[in-house]
Design a protein around this motif. Sequence first.
Motif, mmCIF file in Angstrom:
data_model
loop_
_atom_site.group_PDB
_atom_site.id
_atom_site.type_symbol
_atom_site.label_atom_id
_atom_site.label_comp_id
_atom_site.label_asym_id
_atom_site.label_seq_id
_atom_site.Cartn_x
_atom_site.Cartn_y
_atom_site.Cartn_z
ATOM 1 N N VAL A 62 0.845 -1.203 0.000
ATOM 2 C CA VAL A 62 0.000 0.000 0.000
ATOM 3 C C VAL A 62 0.879 1.253 0.000
ATOM 4 O O VAL A 62 0.656 2.187 -0.779
ATOM 5 C CB VAL A 62 -0.949 0.001 1.228
ATOM 6 N N TRP A 63 1.921 1.248 0.848
ATOM 7 C CA TRP A 63 2.811 2.406 0.894
ATOM 8 C C TRP A 63 3.613 2.563 -0.392
ATOM 9 O O TRP A 63 3.932 3.687 -0.800
ATOM 10 C CB TRP A 63 3.737 2.338 2.114
ATOM 11 N N THR A 64 3.907 1.421 -1.035
ATOM 12 C CA THR A 64 4.583 1.497 -2.347
ATOM 13 C C THR A 64 3.679 2.201 -3.359
ATOM 14 O O THR A 64 4.138 3.043 -4.139
ATOM 15 C CB THR A 64 4.949 0.080 -2.855
ATOM 16 N N ALA A 65 2.382 1.845 -3.312
ATOM 17 C CA ALA A 65 1.419 2.498 -4.220
ATOM 18 C C ALA A 65 1.393 4.000 -3.970
ATOM 19 O O ALA A 65 1.445 4.806 -4.914
ATOM 20 C CB ALA A 65 0.030 1.897 -4.032
ATOM 21 N N VAL A 66 1.335 4.362 -2.701
ATOM 22 C CA VAL A 66 1.309 5.793 -2.352
ATOM 23 C C VAL A 66 2.589 6.473 -2.848
ATOM 24 O O VAL A 66 2.543 7.548 -3.463
ATOM 25 C CB VAL A 66 1.153 5.983 -0.817
ATOM 26 N N GLY A 67 3.717 5.818 -2.603
ATOM 27 C CA GLY A 67 5.001 6.389 -3.037
ATOM 28 C C GLY A 67 5.104 6.513 -4.540
ATOM 29 O O GLY A 67 5.625 7.510 -5.057
ATOM 30 N N MET A 68 4.575 5.501 -5.250
ATOM 31 C CA MET A 68 4.668 5.536 -6.719
ATOM 32 C C MET A 68 3.748 6.592 -7.328
ATOM 33 O O MET A 68 3.968 7.033 -8.453
ATOM 34 C CB MET A 68 4.340 4.154 -7.302
ATOM 35 N N LEU A 69 2.725 6.973 -6.589
ATOM 36 C CA LEU A 69 1.817 7.991 -7.137
ATOM 37 C C LEU A 69 2.487 9.374 -7.226
ATOM 38 O O LEU A 69 2.028 10.235 -7.982
ATOM 39 C CB LEU A 69 0.531 8.078 -6.296
ATOM 40 N N ILE A 70 3.571 9.552 -6.473
ATOM 41 C CA ILE A 70 4.287 10.848 -6.555
ATOM 42 C C ILE A 70 4.983 10.983 -7.919
ATOM 43 O O ILE A 70 4.713 11.948 -8.644
ATOM 44 C CB ILE A 70 5.260 11.013 -5.369
ATOM 45 N N PRO A 71 5.847 10.008 -8.320
ATOM 46 C CA PRO A 71 6.416 10.145 -9.675
ATOM 47 C C PRO A 71 5.362 10.092 -10.782
ATOM 48 O O PRO A 71 5.508 10.747 -11.809
ATOM 49 C CB PRO A 71 7.391 8.966 -9.783
ATOM 50 N N VAL A 72 4.278 9.318 -10.546
ATOM 51 C CA VAL A 72 3.201 9.255 -11.546
ATOM 52 C C VAL A 72 2.634 10.662 -11.763
ATOM 53 O O VAL A 72 2.432 11.103 -12.903
ATOM 54 C CB VAL A 72 2.085 8.279 -11.087
ATOM 55 N N THR A 73 2.397 11.376 -10.667
ATOM 56 C CA THR A 73 1.856 12.738 -10.766
ATOM 57 C C THR A 73 2.828 13.642 -11.519
ATOM 58 O O THR A 73 2.417 14.438 -12.367
ATOM 59 C CB THR A 73 1.590 13.306 -9.350
ATOM 60 N N ILE A 74 4.118 13.485 -11.218
ATOM 61 C CA ILE A 74 5.133 14.314 -11.894
ATOM 62 C C ILE A 74 5.181 13.971 -13.392
ATOM 63 O O ILE A 74 5.164 14.870 -14.237
ATOM 64 C CB ILE A 74 6.517 14.126 -11.237
ATOM 65 N N ILE A 75 5.193 12.656 -13.695
ATOM 66 C CA ILE A 75 5.250 12.228 -15.112
ATOM 67 C C ILE A 75 4.035 12.764 -15.873
ATOM 68 O O ILE A 75 4.129 13.136 -17.043
ATOM 69 C CB ILE A 75 5.321 10.685 -15.232
ATOM 70 N N PHE A 76 2.897 12.812 -15.183
ATOM 71 C CA PHE A 76 1.678 13.295 -15.841
ATOM 72 C C PHE A 76 1.676 14.820 -15.969
ATOM 73 O O PHE A 76 1.323 15.368 -17.023
ATOM 74 C CB PHE A 76 0.452 12.826 -15.051
ATOM 75 N N LEU A 77 2.094 15.493 -14.894
ATOM 76 C CA LEU A 77 1.980 16.957 -14.875
ATOM 77 C C LEU A 77 3.024 17.671 -15.738
ATOM 78 O O LEU A 77 2.713 18.688 -16.359
ATOM 79 C CB LEU A 77 2.068 17.480 -13.437
ATOM 80 N N VAL A 78 4.248 17.139 -15.773
ATOM 81 C CA VAL A 78 5.325 17.837 -16.499
ATOM 82 C C VAL A 78 4.976 18.023 -17.990
ATOM 83 O O VAL A 78 5.004 19.158 -18.493
ATOM 84 C CB VAL A 78 6.694 17.143 -16.299
ATOM 85 N N PRO A 79 4.600 16.943 -18.715
ATOM 86 C CA PRO A 79 4.221 17.196 -20.119
ATOM 87 C C PRO A 79 2.973 18.056 -20.264
ATOM 88 O O PRO A 79 2.853 18.825 -21.223
ATOM 89 C CB PRO A 79 3.990 15.793 -20.706
ATOM 90 N N MET A 80 2.044 17.959 -19.294
ATOM 91 C CA MET A 80 0.832 18.787 -19.356
ATOM 92 C C MET A 80 1.189 20.271 -19.268
ATOM 93 O O MET A 80 0.713 21.085 -20.066
ATOM 94 C CB MET A 80 -0.111 18.429 -18.196
ATOM 95 N N ILE A 81 2.045 20.594 -18.282
ATOM 96 C CA ILE A 81 2.427 22.003 -18.100
ATOM 97 C C ILE A 81 3.263 22.471 -19.295
ATOM 98 O O ILE A 81 3.004 23.530 -19.868
ATOM 99 C CB ILE A 81 3.197 22.189 -16.765
ATOM 100 N N ALA A 82 4.243 21.632 -19.680
ATOM 101 C CA ALA A 82 5.117 22.000 -20.805
ATOM 102 C C ALA A 82 4.302 22.160 -22.090
ATOM 103 O O ALA A 82 4.491 23.123 -22.844
ATOM 104 C CB ALA A 82 6.198 20.943 -20.983
#
Lengths: 140, 73
Positions: free
Chosen positions: A37-57
Amino acid sequence: MSFREKIHWVALFGLIVAFGWYFLAYPWTIANTQQGVWTAVGMLIPVTIIFLVPMIAGTVFFAIRTPKEANLKEDEREKTIHLRGTHMAYYPLVLGVWANIFFLINGIGFGYSVNILIATLVVSEVIRVGSQLYFYRKGA
Amino acid sequence: MAHIPFSNEIKTLRFLAGEMTQGDLGDKVGVTRQTIAAIEQGRYSPSLEVAFRIAHVFGKSLEDVFRWQDDIP
């Protein structure tokens, strides 16, 4: 291709790359443990970054290239496309939530439940963005 | 994609109005260039308000711009 359609393509790309990585890299063998469960929570941080960076760019890039379009409000066709896509995404969302309720009642572990909910959201979003892109191309 | 039971003369009217671009018409009507293109190509059925606005830009009646197809009941 309109500004909003381009942003939708970027969002679809971001969703597929970010959550594709998540579901491929997630350690499924420990999914039902506290660590899973904590791995899932931790992985959602890079997932958010991977999703947001191209969106913002992408948004900044296309806004600089076509500033006039970027400042336009949604017109009636775009609003229709928006609503139809959101409507289509409602079905997988409901299905996923019901499936999760069913699995929880039948004793599925918390870790799997979290991942079913994440998958439900991802599938719903892909259907929403994908259907909106379809309507942009083929007509609303 | 639903079939739209009417055709339109927007492309011709734009040409006759000094080769007005889709973007110019969109600005006058209050929709995007892509929406004008979609209406022209029969991929989008505009609201009555937008249809009237388009007709108004060309100084025409609604039926001079949009025509119901005779073969559709």
